[in-house]
Write a protein that holds these residues in place. Structure first.
Motif, PDB file in Angstrom:
ATOM      1  N   HIS A 143       0.849  -1.195   0.000  1.00  0.00           N
ATOM      2  CA  HIS A 143       0.000   0.000   0.000  1.00  0.00           C
ATOM      3  C   HIS A 143       0.885   1.246   0.000  1.00  0.00           C
ATOM      4  O   HIS A 143       1.870   1.306   0.742  1.00  0.00           O
ATOM      5  N   LEU A 144       0.499   2.223  -0.801  1.00  0.00           N
ATOM      6  CA  LEU A 144       1.149   3.531  -0.773  1.00  0.00           C
ATOM      7  C   LEU A 144       0.123   4.557  -0.314  1.00  0.00           C
ATOM      8  O   LEU A 144      -0.905   4.759  -0.966  1.00  0.00           O
ATOM      9  N   ILE A 145       0.384   5.193   0.819  1.00  0.00           N
ATOM     10  CA  ILE A 145      -0.499   6.241   1.334  1.00  0.00           C
ATOM     11  C   ILE A 145       0.009   7.570   0.785  1.00  0.00           C
ATOM     12  O   ILE A 145       1.146   7.970   1.060  1.00  0.00           O
ATOM     13  N   ALA A 146      -0.816   8.256  -0.009  1.00  0.00           N
ATOM     14  CA  ALA A 146      -0.366   9.458  -0.710  1.00  0.00           C
ATOM     15  C   ALA A 146      -1.393  10.571  -0.599  1.00  0.00           C
ATOM     16  O   ALA A 146      -2.579  10.335  -0.326  1.00  0.00           O
ATOM     17  N   SER A 147      -0.916  11.796  -0.834  1.00  0.00           N
ATOM     18  CA  SER A 147      -1.812  12.955  -0.817  1.00  0.00           C
ATOM     19  C   SER A 147      -2.194  13.386  -2.227  1.00  0.00           C
ATOM     20  O   SER A 147      -3.295  13.896  -2.456  1.00  0.00           O
ATOM     21  N   VAL A 148      -1.279  13.191  -3.195  1.00  0.00           N
ATOM     22  CA  VAL A 148      -1.542  13.566  -4.595  1.00  0.00           C
ATOM     23  C   VAL A 148      -0.827  12.580  -5.511  1.00  0.00           C
ATOM     24  O   VAL A 148       0.116  11.885  -5.104  1.00  0.00           O
ATOM     25  N   TYR A 149      -1.283  12.531  -6.757  1.00  0.00           N
ATOM     26  CA  TYR A 149      -0.570  11.772  -7.778  1.00  0.00           C
ATOM     27  C   TYR A 149       0.579  12.621  -8.328  1.00  0.00           C
ATOM     28  O   TYR A 149       0.658  13.821  -8.088  1.00  0.00           O
ATOM     29  N   GLY A 150       1.467  11.994  -9.078  1.00  0.00           N
ATOM     30  CA  GLY A 150       2.509  12.737  -9.778  1.00  0.00           C
ATOM     31  C   GLY A 150       3.888  12.623  -9.172  1.00  0.00           C
ATOM     32  O   GLY A 150       4.878  12.990  -9.822  1.00  0.00           O
ATOM     33  N   THR A 151       4.008  12.132  -7.949  1.00  0.00           N
ATOM     34  CA  THR A 151       5.331  11.971  -7.338  1.00  0.00           C
ATOM     35  C   THR A 151       5.996  10.714  -7.895  1.00  0.00           C
ATOM     36  O   THR A 151       5.352   9.851  -8.498  1.00  0.00           O
TER      37      THR A 151
END
Length: 426
Positions: free
Chosen positions: A323-331
């Protein structure tokens, strides 16, 4: 006439005649008072106030007796606790200590005219209370497994007013209500108020861990907030529209009870520790845009939260990441995760999975889907039907959130498959 004052408190056992007193120098014999029971700080046997008693006395204990200001010495308290434990074991029950505000309900000052709320008047002050969704299901499901009591940081008058709404027939709590007025320390709560010597059978459900310092009996419950001006759109989906926390807490407490009575020399503290460590034990979690770059990742509260529920946290995304917990796409991390088809999720997935003590399905928590999060829809079909068709509530205005009252109730076998159904969801 003259006054003779004894150096100890107690009852006069024998008075000697004047001749005997003159020859022996002894006027009377006194049986010292053991000060076994106090009411309002006054010994019920000798009538002396605890401040007037100069003998060394250990702290008196209430030991689960809800009569205000009634305290016992250690010997009587141990006997009372042992009798209660024997009764619990005979009935195959555990003790469940429940907080009120933000755990079972939310109360605000003043009158709020909204459907499903209750108005309270305490000392000519008006309050409005909203019961947490599925509270009736929760209490009914656990009443045969637990001896339930309320322990609130509110006043005793407030607690009693709430209990008249929650339990008008004393079916669930039986008058077992503790408040800050009964506690020696009004800043924290303590199991010593209820089971001072042996906490192996006691489970606590509360939304605030600060009031239970270093207490392994505590299940930290997601905070229920209803009366808010501008709710966060994500938390609002969870706490106002279709809160299902009490369902998950009911399932968890049922599992705790089953494990306790399936093991020898069981202790709820070790059971809770084991169950907690299993929640995310299959998860390897990385973070993107969540933990500040200038902060040590392992010191971040979210990292620690995931690890406390059994997850393995990673600073980088790799082939083992689940699982990747992220705030936005694009990183770079999200780009790698997309190529490897690793779920990229809003942090709400981690927050709510740990709050529910169960890994929730990933699909509703992707960054593109999080705005449409519907917690009630995540539940297995069998459970939604059970919640929709519970028997009429004893509360005047408590209703389920499904809006469908025509479905028939399910058999008991449904409850056994609820978690399996939930795990199979996308």
């Amino acid at each position: 006439n003259f006054l003779i004052k004894s150096q100890c408190t107690g009852k006069v056992k024998q008075i000697f005649s004047l001749q005997e007193a003159q020859s022996s120098g002894v006027v009377c014999t006194i049986e010292p008072c053991l000060h076994e029971i106090e009411y309002g700080g006054i010994c019920v046997s000798c009538g002396f106030h605890s401040e007037e008693i100069h003998e060394d006395q250990p702290e008196k204990l209430s030991c689960g007796v809800t009569a205000k200001n009634l305290k016992f010495n250690h010997e009587i308290a141990i006997n009372l606790e042992n009798k209660n434990k024997e009764q619990l074991l005979k009935q195959k029950k555990l003790l469940l200590v429940l907080d009120l505000d933000h755990t079972l309900l939310h109360t605000c000052l003043g009158r709020v005219e909204e459907p499903g709320t209750e108005e309270l008047n305490i000392d000519r002050v008006t309050f409005t209370t909203k019961l947490r969704p599925h509270l009736e299901f929760f209490l009914n499901n656990l009443k045969d497994l637990y001896q339930m009591c309320v322990y609130t940081m509110g006043t005793h008058k407030y607690a009693e007013a709430i209990i008249k709404i929650l339990d008008p027939n004393r079916e669930y709590f039986g008058g077992r209500v503790f408040s800050k007025d009964d506690a020696p320390d009004q800043a924290v709560k303590s199991l010593k108020m209820i089971m001072p010597f042996d906490d192996t059978m006691a489970v606590i459900l509360d939304d605030t861990y600060e009031v239970w310092p270093n207490c392994p009996n505590l299940i930290l419950c997601e905070r229920f907030v209803y009366f808010i001006q501008e709710p966060d759109p994500i938390s609002a989906k969870f706490t106002r529209d279709n809160d299902v926390v009490l369902y998950f807490m009911s399932e968890l407490l049922t599992r705790v009870h089953w494990k306790f009575y399936s093991e020898e020399n069981a202790d709820v503290k070790s059971i809770l520790n084991t169950l907690k460590s299993e929640v995310l034990s299959d998860c390897k979690i990385a973070f993107s845009g969540i933990i500040p770059l200038d902060k040590e990742p392992k010191e971040d509260p979210l990292w620690k939260l995931a690890e406390s529920f059994g997850a393995t946290c990673q600073t980088q995304v790799n082939e083992s990441t689940t699982h990747l917990i992220a705030s936005v796409y694009g990183t770079k991390k999200t780009q790698y995760a997309r190529r490897r088809q690793i779920p990229i999720l809003h942090r709400a997935w981690l927050d709510l999975s740990t709050s529910c003590w169960h890994p929730l399905p990933e699909a509703p928590f992707t960054l593109e889907n999080i705005g449409q999060l519907d917690m009630f829809a995540l539940l297995p079909t069998s459970l939604k039907r059970r919640l929709s068709s519970t028997s009429p509530s004893p509360y005047k205005k408590l209703k389920t959130e499904s809006g469908n009252d025509s479905l028939e109730s399910q058999s008991d076998s449904d409850s056994e498959s609820d978690f399996a159904d939930l795990n199979s969801k996308e």
